[in-house]
Design a protein around this motif. Structure first.
Motif, short mmCIF file in Angstrom:
data_model
loop_
_atom_site.label_atom_id
_atom_site.label_comp_id
_atom_site.label_asym_id
_atom_site.label_seq_id
_atom_site.Cartn_x
_atom_site.Cartn_y
_atom_site.Cartn_z
N THR A 145 51.89 47.03 52.89
CA THR A 145 51.96 45.94 53.84
C THR A 145 51.49 44.64 53.20
N ARG A 146 51.69 43.55 53.93
CA ARG A 146 51.27 42.25 53.42
C ARG A 146 49.77 42.20 53.23
N HIS A 147 49.02 42.79 54.15
CA HIS A 147 47.56 42.78 54.05
C HIS A 147 47.09 43.64 52.88
N GLN A 148 47.76 44.76 52.66
CA GLN A 148 47.41 45.58 51.50
C GLN A 148 47.71 44.84 50.20
N SER A 149 48.80 44.08 50.17
CA SER A 149 49.12 43.34 48.95
C SER A 149 48.07 42.26 48.68
N GLU A 150 47.58 41.60 49.73
CA GLU A 150 46.53 40.58 49.53
C GLU A 150 45.26 41.21 48.98
N VAL A 151 44.87 42.34 49.54
CA VAL A 151 43.68 43.02 49.03
C VAL A 151 43.89 43.48 47.60
N ALA A 152 45.09 44.00 47.32
CA ALA A 152 45.39 44.46 45.97
C ALA A 152 45.35 43.30 44.98
N TYR A 153 45.82 42.10 45.40
CA TYR A 153 45.73 40.92 44.54
C TYR A 153 44.29 40.69 44.11
N HIS A 154 43.41 40.59 45.09
CA HIS A 154 42.01 40.23 44.80
C HIS A 154 41.32 41.31 43.98
N VAL A 155 41.53 42.56 44.35
CA VAL A 155 40.85 43.65 43.63
C VAL A 155 41.31 43.72 42.18
N SER A 156 42.63 43.67 41.97
CA SER A 156 43.16 43.77 40.60
C SER A 156 42.76 42.55 39.76
N ASP A 157 42.81 41.36 40.34
CA ASP A 157 42.44 40.16 39.59
C ASP A 157 40.97 40.20 39.19
N VAL A 158 40.11 40.57 40.14
CA VAL A 158 38.68 40.64 39.84
C VAL A 158 38.41 41.70 38.77
N ALA A 159 39.08 42.85 38.86
CA ALA A 159 38.87 43.91 37.87
C ALA A 159 39.31 43.47 36.48
N ILE A 160 40.46 42.82 36.38
CA ILE A 160 40.94 42.38 35.06
C ILE A 160 40.03 41.31 34.48
N VAL A 161 39.64 40.34 35.32
CA VAL A 161 38.75 39.28 34.84
C VAL A 161 37.40 39.85 34.40
N ALA A 162 36.86 40.80 35.18
CA ALA A 162 35.57 41.39 34.82
C ALA A 162 35.67 42.15 33.49
N LEU A 163 36.76 42.88 33.29
CA LEU A 163 36.93 43.61 32.03
C LEU A 163 37.07 42.65 30.85
N ALA A 164 37.86 41.58 31.03
CA ALA A 164 38.03 40.60 29.95
C ALA A 164 36.71 39.90 29.64
N ALA A 165 35.94 39.55 30.69
CA ALA A 165 34.65 38.89 30.46
C ALA A 165 33.69 39.80 29.72
N ALA A 166 33.66 41.09 30.07
CA ALA A 166 32.78 42.03 29.36
C ALA A 166 33.17 42.14 27.89
N MET A 167 34.46 42.16 27.60
CA MET A 167 34.91 42.25 26.21
C MET A 167 34.54 40.99 25.44
N VAL A 168 34.70 39.83 26.05
CA VAL A 168 34.37 38.57 25.37
C VAL A 168 32.87 38.48 25.10
N LEU A 169 32.06 38.84 26.10
CA LEU A 169 30.60 38.78 25.91
C LEU A 169 30.15 39.74 24.82
N THR A 170 30.74 40.93 24.79
CA THR A 170 30.41 41.89 23.74
C THR A 170 30.81 41.36 22.37
N LEU A 171 31.98 40.71 22.30
CA LEU A 171 32.45 40.16 21.03
C LEU A 171 31.50 39.11 20.49
N TRP A 172 30.92 38.31 21.37
CA TRP A 172 30.01 37.25 20.93
C TRP A 172 28.56 37.71 20.84
N GLY A 173 28.33 39.02 20.94
CA GLY A 173 27.00 39.57 20.71
C GLY A 173 26.04 39.40 21.86
N ILE A 174 26.53 39.22 23.08
CA ILE A 174 25.66 39.06 24.25
C ILE A 174 25.41 40.44 24.85
#
Length: 385
Positions: A145-174
């Motif tokens: 449904t449209r509401h499920q797609s909106e929730v899926a947008y936010h959850v997937s975007d936050v998960a991808i951004v969090a994973l990328a941020a963790a990788m970048v911080l690890t790369l820079w030795g944080i």
């Protein structure tokens, strides 16, 4: 003077290839020519800005907004870099650019970190676009449904951004340990202070993905009955049949008995009718079935049924059961009205009486004993005897 002497070797660098010194000595030797060249350069830069806007419009029509914005940024960057370099050539200050580049010189490890960081950011951006497009396709096919797609947008975007941020911080030795500890403490505080809100939010995720109902369904929750108009993370909005808008917390929805009248695309209605004890119940049932089976508001399958329900004080109560398609409250009321009108007309034709409530008093043994005491004027009262 010593500054110009020390900077002279910088002028014979890769930023001044062979044609550049000849152009400077031939056409840019005087102040007047330098000023004229600067004015021409300013006009060219302004024209480049205008061309970038038109270029963005062309790319937007052909390839979409995102690619158009990226192309425009690259085009403007090229215009700015070219303008700065041309200005340094006009005024014979290319050594300043050379000095700036040498100051910004970095080692290989730092450059590798920057390149990998850029690659991670770009990969995360492409992954977000791919996931969002996949969600859009699922929404178009009505798999979600449209509401499920909106929730899926936010959850997937936050998960991808969090994973990328963790990788970048690890790369820079944080060290991520302190970050996780702080996040855990903040989560615990929020969970204690906003327990009801988090409970409603979790219930909202359950509703959005279990899908016990959809927007537009006719549902009943406790004493609230109506049409679902919206489902958010925290509440479910219901429009009742007396045009009231009720917000029901999602945790209350999941913890209460829920009835979805739109789930099976059909609904059974029941109409009670009483007949006199002197009438034949079997004949009355067949008359009712014949009267309602051809109604347009009633489904032919399942067929209407009439069953005996109870012995009432003044009537034998029969229950007429019929089904309607695509149930709504209006269709239910219309079908009930049509069934009642058809039964009344059929009973009038067949001479079957729908009795009024009445009571019959019957005597037992010797009948009623009524003691009458006459009070006459001037007679002695029994209390005075």
């Amino acid at each position: 003077m010593s500054w110009f002497v020390s900077s002279a070797p910088l002028q014979s660098s890769s930023l001044r290839p062979d044609p550049i010194p000849w152009i400077q000595e031939t056409y840019l030797a005087s102040l007047e020519m330098q000023l004229l060249a600067t004015v021409v350069l300013a006009v060219v830069v302004l024209l480049g800005f205008g061309a970038a806007s038109r270029f963005q419009d062309v790319v937007r029509r052909r390839s979409g907004t995102q690619l158009a914005e990226a192309s425009s940024v690259l085009f403007l960057g090229a215009v700015v870099v070219g303008g700065v370099y041309a200005f340094s050539v006009i005024w014979h200050v290319t050594f300043v650019l050379e000095y700036t580049l040498r100051t910004m010189a970095i080692d290989r490890w730092f450059a590798a970190q920057q390149l990998v960081t850029g690659a991670i950011v770009l990969t995360a951006y492409l992954a977000i676009r791919f996931v969002n497009r996949s969600i859009d396709k699922l929404s178009q096919t009505r798999a979600i449904t449209r509401h499920q797609s909106e929730v899926a947008y936010h959850v997937s975007d936050v998960a991808i951004v969090a994973l990328a941020a963790a990788m970048v911080l690890t790369l820079w030795g944080i060290d991520l340990t302190n970050i996780f500890i702080g996040a855990g403490a903040i989560t615990a505080i929020v969970a204690l202070t906003a327990r009801e809100t988090l409970t409603a939010m979790l219930a909202g995720f359950i509703l959005l993905f279990s899908r016990p109902f959809h927007v537009g369904d006719w549902i009943e929750i406790n004493e609230t009955t109506g049409i679902v108009t919206d489902v958010t993370i925290f509440t479910t909005k219901i429009q009742t049949f007396d045009d009231k808008h009720v917000l029901v917390p999602n945790d209350e929805v999941t913890n209460s008995q829920l009835t979805n009248y739109s789930q099976n695309d059909q609904l059974r209605i029941a109409v009670d009718v009483g007949i006199d004890y002197d009438d034949d119940p079997e004949h009355a049932r067949s008359v009712i079935v014949d009267a309602v089976e051809d109604l347009e508001s009633i489904k032919n399958a399942p067929n209407p049924q009439v069953v005996g329900k109870r012995f009432d004080d003044s009537a034998i109560v029969l229950e007429c059961r019929a089904w309607i398609a695509d149930p709504t409250m209006r269709r239910k009321h219309d079908a009930q009205t049509d069934v009642m009108d058809a039964i009344v007309d059929a009973f009038d034709r067949e001479g079957i009486e729908i009795p009024y409530p009445q009571r019959v008093h019957a005597a037992r043994n010797d009948g009623f004993r009524i003691e009458e005491r006459r009070a006459r004027k001037g007679a002695v009262s029994p209390l005075e005897d």
